[in-house]
Design a protein around this motif. Structure first.
Motif, PDB file in Angstrom:
ATOM      1  N   ALA A 108       1.023  -1.039  -0.333  1.00 46.77           N
ATOM      2  CA  ALA A 108      -0.118  -0.056   0.298  1.00 46.77           C
ATOM      3  C   ALA A 108       0.820   1.629  -0.040  1.00 46.77           C
ATOM      4  CB  ALA A 108      -0.882   0.043   1.249  1.00 46.77           C
ATOM      5  N   ASP A 109       2.173   1.423   0.471  1.00 47.46           N
ATOM      6  CA  ASP A 109       2.421   2.574   0.814  1.00 47.46           C
ATOM      7  C   ASP A 109       3.636   3.006  -0.848  1.00 47.46           C
ATOM      8  OD1 ASP A 109       4.100   1.728   4.227  1.00 47.46           O
ATOM      9  OD2 ASP A 109       2.318   3.124   3.410  1.00 47.46           O
ATOM     10  N   TYR A 110       4.146   1.527  -0.996  1.00 46.74           N
ATOM     11  CA  TYR A 110       4.677   1.906  -2.463  1.00 46.74           C
ATOM     12  C   TYR A 110       3.219   1.838  -3.756  1.00 46.74           C
ATOM     13  CZ  TYR A 110       7.204   0.701  -6.345  1.00 46.74           C
ATOM     14  OH  TYR A 110       8.040   0.884  -7.725  1.00 46.74           O
ATOM     15  N   ILE A 111       2.527   1.034  -3.263  1.00 45.10           N
ATOM     16  CA  ILE A 111       1.689   2.377  -4.407  1.00 45.10           C
ATOM     17  C   ILE A 111       1.469   3.604  -4.259  1.00 45.10           C
ATOM     18  CG2 ILE A 111      -1.068   1.980  -4.910  1.00 45.10           C
ATOM     19  CD1 ILE A 111      -0.715  -0.716  -4.112  1.00 45.10           C
ATOM     20  N   GLU A 112       0.784   3.881  -3.037  1.00 48.21           N
ATOM     21  CA  GLU A 112       0.716   5.725  -2.655  1.00 48.21           C
ATOM     22  C   GLU A 112       1.901   6.705  -3.483  1.00 48.21           C
ATOM     23  OE1 GLU A 112       1.506   6.249   1.518  1.00 48.21           O
ATOM     24  OE2 GLU A 112       0.118   8.050   1.029  1.00 48.21           O
ATOM     25  N   LEU A 113       3.431   6.111  -3.584  1.00 44.81           N
ATOM     26  CA  LEU A 113       4.455   6.035  -3.393  1.00 44.81           C
ATOM     27  C   LEU A 113       3.944   6.864  -5.410  1.00 44.81           C
ATOM     28  CD1 LEU A 113       7.145   7.689  -3.388  1.00 44.81           C
ATOM     29  CD2 LEU A 113       8.051   5.260  -3.306  1.00 44.81           C
ATOM     30  N   VAL A 114       3.759   5.441  -5.896  1.00 47.12           N
ATOM     31  CA  VAL A 114       4.185   5.744  -7.813  1.00 47.12           C
ATOM     32  C   VAL A 114       3.238   5.235  -8.289  1.00 47.12           C
ATOM     33  CG1 VAL A 114       5.067   3.493  -9.326  1.00 47.12           C
ATOM     34  CG2 VAL A 114       6.173   3.944  -7.466  1.00 47.12           C
ATOM     35  N   HIS A 115       2.477   6.566  -7.262  1.00 50.65           N
ATOM     36  CA  HIS A 115       0.736   6.915  -8.170  1.00 50.65           C
ATOM     37  C   HIS A 115       0.944   7.417 -10.054  1.00 50.65           C
ATOM     38  CE1 HIS A 115       1.754  11.404  -8.528  1.00 50.65           C
ATOM     39  NE2 HIS A 115       2.011  11.077  -7.280  1.00 50.65           N
ATOM     40  N   PRO A 116      -0.163   8.006 -10.457  1.00 50.79           N
ATOM     41  CA  PRO A 116      -0.102   7.651 -11.752  1.00 50.79           C
ATOM     42  C   PRO A 116       0.513   9.413 -12.507  1.00 50.79           C
ATOM     43  CG  PRO A 116      -2.679   7.319 -10.781  1.00 50.79           C
ATOM     44  CD  PRO A 116      -1.855   7.025  -9.941  1.00 50.79           C
ATOM     45  N   GLY A 117       0.554   9.888 -11.242  1.00 47.80           N
ATOM     46  CA  GLY A 117       1.699  11.067 -11.689  1.00 47.80           C
ATOM     47  C   GLY A 117       3.084  10.950 -11.553  1.00 47.80           C
ATOM     48  N   VAL A 118       3.683  10.225 -11.023  1.00 49.03           N
ATOM     49  CA  VAL A 118       5.308   8.879 -10.603  1.00 49.03           C
ATOM     50  C   VAL A 118       5.038   9.046 -12.406  1.00 49.03           C
ATOM     51  CG1 VAL A 118       6.347   7.891  -9.912  1.00 49.03           C
ATOM     52  CG2 VAL A 118       5.222   9.115  -8.403  1.00 49.03           C
ATOM     53  N   GLY A 119       4.033   8.065 -11.951  1.00 46.43           N
ATOM     54  CA  GLY A 119       3.928   7.466 -13.928  1.00 46.43           C
ATOM     55  C   GLY A 119       3.980   7.747 -14.987  1.00 46.43           C
ATOM     56  N   ALA A 120       3.279   8.693 -14.906  1.00 52.21           N
ATOM     57  CA  ALA A 120       3.233  10.319 -16.283  1.00 52.21           C
ATOM     58  C   ALA A 120       5.504  10.597 -16.278  1.00 52.21           C
ATOM     59  CB  ALA A 120       2.644  10.772 -15.603  1.00 52.21           C
TER      60      ALA A 120
END
Length: 138
Positions: free
Chosen positions: A66-78
């Motif tokens: 959950a903490d990792y998912i929070e960190l790598v949200h779609p804005g990070v992916g973009a």
């Protein structure tokens, strides 16, 4: 024939990230992990005044996930996709530099090519990341 140059690998990885980012069911980020994974919610301005939008069902069984998912949200992916495109441009510059007589194994020549392309990044790291993304089944 499939293009397997480093620049093509980088662009393929960026395209795969963007394909996931355009999925209409993707919850826009940033996200917020509450209680170490008990709830993972969308965290946008005004969300505190609305019913929660869950990113995944609750509770998640693994708080670290959950903490990792929070960190790598779609804005990070973009941002990552844009960086991979930039690295692809850097690889092409290195190839062009080699054609002009610069040695792509000479660190000074590599630095010069990166400066020409406004990239203080490590193209090898970007290529390794692209290969990980390209190897992911989805």
């Amino acid at each position: 024939m499939t293009d397997t140059t480093p620049a093509a690998e980088l662009r393929n990885a960026a395209a795969r990230l963007r394909a996931h980012l355009t999925d209409p069911q993707l919850t826009p980020g940033p996200w917020l992990s509450l209680d170490h994974g008990d709830r993972l919610l969308r965290n946008q301005p005004g969300d505190e005044d609305r019913a929660p939008v869950y990113v995944v069902d609750e509770p998640m069984s693994n708080g670290a996930n959950a903490d990792y998912i929070e960190l790598v949200h779609p804005g990070v992916g973009a941002a990552l996709a844009a960086w991979l495109d930039s690295a692809a441009h850097g690889w092409e510059a290195l190839q062009l530099a080699a054609k002009r007589g610069l040695d792509p194994t000479n660190p000074d020549h590599v630095k010069a090519a990166r400066l020409l392309n406004d990239g203080p990044y490590d193209a090898q790291d970007a290529l390794a990341l692209a290969r990980l993304i390209n190897a992911t089944e989805s």
